[in-house]
Design a protein around this motif. Structure first.
Motif: not given
Length: 346
Positions: A331-335
């Motif tokens: 999820r951090t990578l998507y943000t």
């Protein structure tokens, strides 16, 4: 065939029969032909209506046969509200009809994006209309497809639109997203599309770290950890082999990547696992959601599922039904991809 067409067909036959009766036939035979035509038309109409009813019934029966619990759809925020404001982040996903997984994966990504960018309204769009229709029929909840989501942004006078796909790769679906967004681009002052999950070499490395850390409790020397991707006929299918090569080169010799519909195949993965001499197998989807493919193609009881195929080869199998969207590092990578897209607007 509707009633107007029946009447028209009968009338035409009557006129034709009358013209022909001036030669050899009687009025009685003409009436008989008209009656026969009307009867035939009525039978045809009945058959067509029956076929339509059967098709509808088949669709309903398919949903009735869904003998597994997918969770409460009402707990999921479909994010199709109006009053968006000037700035919007439209998170676009393929989608899933598995309610819990949708909330824990796609919903969790959307929540993370919303938390990271409080100056933007976060909305949802799905590219799979078959998923949208299924959820709507079964649960009475309508999720915007990408056209509806883009039209909603236009109707709400959004000025700055950031589109962030949750797709794994830059493939056919990603290209379709860019094409649809291009059709609406003149309606916004600024519009940009973020990158999919696996784009740069750094992305691959970070996804590798995320999935190996996530499964390290099963890394006991005698267990093969196998990830199932979807697969595609497009060149972008190379991401699966690239991930496999990265895992092998980094010393994760007992990690394997395969696909449902392309290469590496299930047979390829089984061969590698047998070659490694492992006793146990852990299966997990290399997909954002744990939906139909994960629950059926991977963990299902049908003989052609990954689980059944490995068990038939004598392996002890454990299935982890969780999508990548449940992983905080993913999820951090998507943000971060979303942040990169927003930065490009400046």
């Amino acid at each position: 065939m509707n009633m107007k067409r029946i009447i028209a067909a009968v009338s035409a036959l009557v006129l034709t029969s009358c013209a022909y009766s001036c030669g050899t036939e009687t009025k009685d035979s003409t009436a008989e032909k008209a009656t026969e035509a009307a009867t035939t038309a009525e039978v045809t109409t009945t058959e067509e209506n029956t076929t339509e009813a059967e098709t509808t019934t088949e669709a309903e029966e398919e949903e009735d046969e869904e003998n597994y619990e997918t969770g409460d759809a009402s707990l999921d925020n479909v994010r199709n509200q109006d009053e968006i404001g000037d700035n919007e982040i439209l998170v676009v996903s393929f989608g899933t009809s598995f309610n819990d997984s949708r909330r824990l994966t796609i919903g969790a990504i959307e929540d993370a994006v919303e938390k990271a960018f409080p100056d933007y309204s976060v909305r949802r769009g799905f590219t799979a209309n078959i998923v949208i229709d299924h959820v709507n029929r079964r649960d009475g909840i309508l999720i915007d497809d990408i056209d509806a989501a883009l039209k909603r942004a236009v109707d709400n006078n959004v000025k700055n639109l950031v589109v962030q796909p949750t797709h794994l790769m830059n493939g056919i679906e990603y290209d379709e997203i860019t094409s649809k967004v291009a059709n609406y681009s003149d309606a916004f002052e600024k519009v940009v599309i973020g990158e999919p999950l696996l784009t740069s070499d750094d992305d691959f490395k970070r996804v590798e770290t995320a999935i190996t850390d996530w499964t390290k409790e099963y890394d006991d020397g005698e267990t093969a950890i196998c990830f199932m991707g979807h697969g595609t006929e497009a060149d972008s299918n190379a991401v699966y082999q690239k991930m496999q090569d990265l895992l092998a080169n980094d010393g994760f010799k007992n990690y394997y990547v395969g696909t449902v519909e392309a290469e590496p195949s299930l047979d390829d993965v089984i061969a590698k696992v047998k070659e490694g001499g492992y006793k146990k197998v852990v299966l997990e989807p290399l997909m954002v959601v744990a939906g139909d493919h994960a629950n059926n193609d991977m963990a299902g009881d049908e003989e052609d599922s990954w689980k059944s195929a490995f068990e038939a080869e004598g392996f002890e199998v454990k299935c982890l039904l969780r999508g990548l969207g449940e992983n905080e590092n993913i999820r951090t990578l998507y943000t971060e991809h979303t942040q990169k897209a927003i930065d490009s607007l400046k």
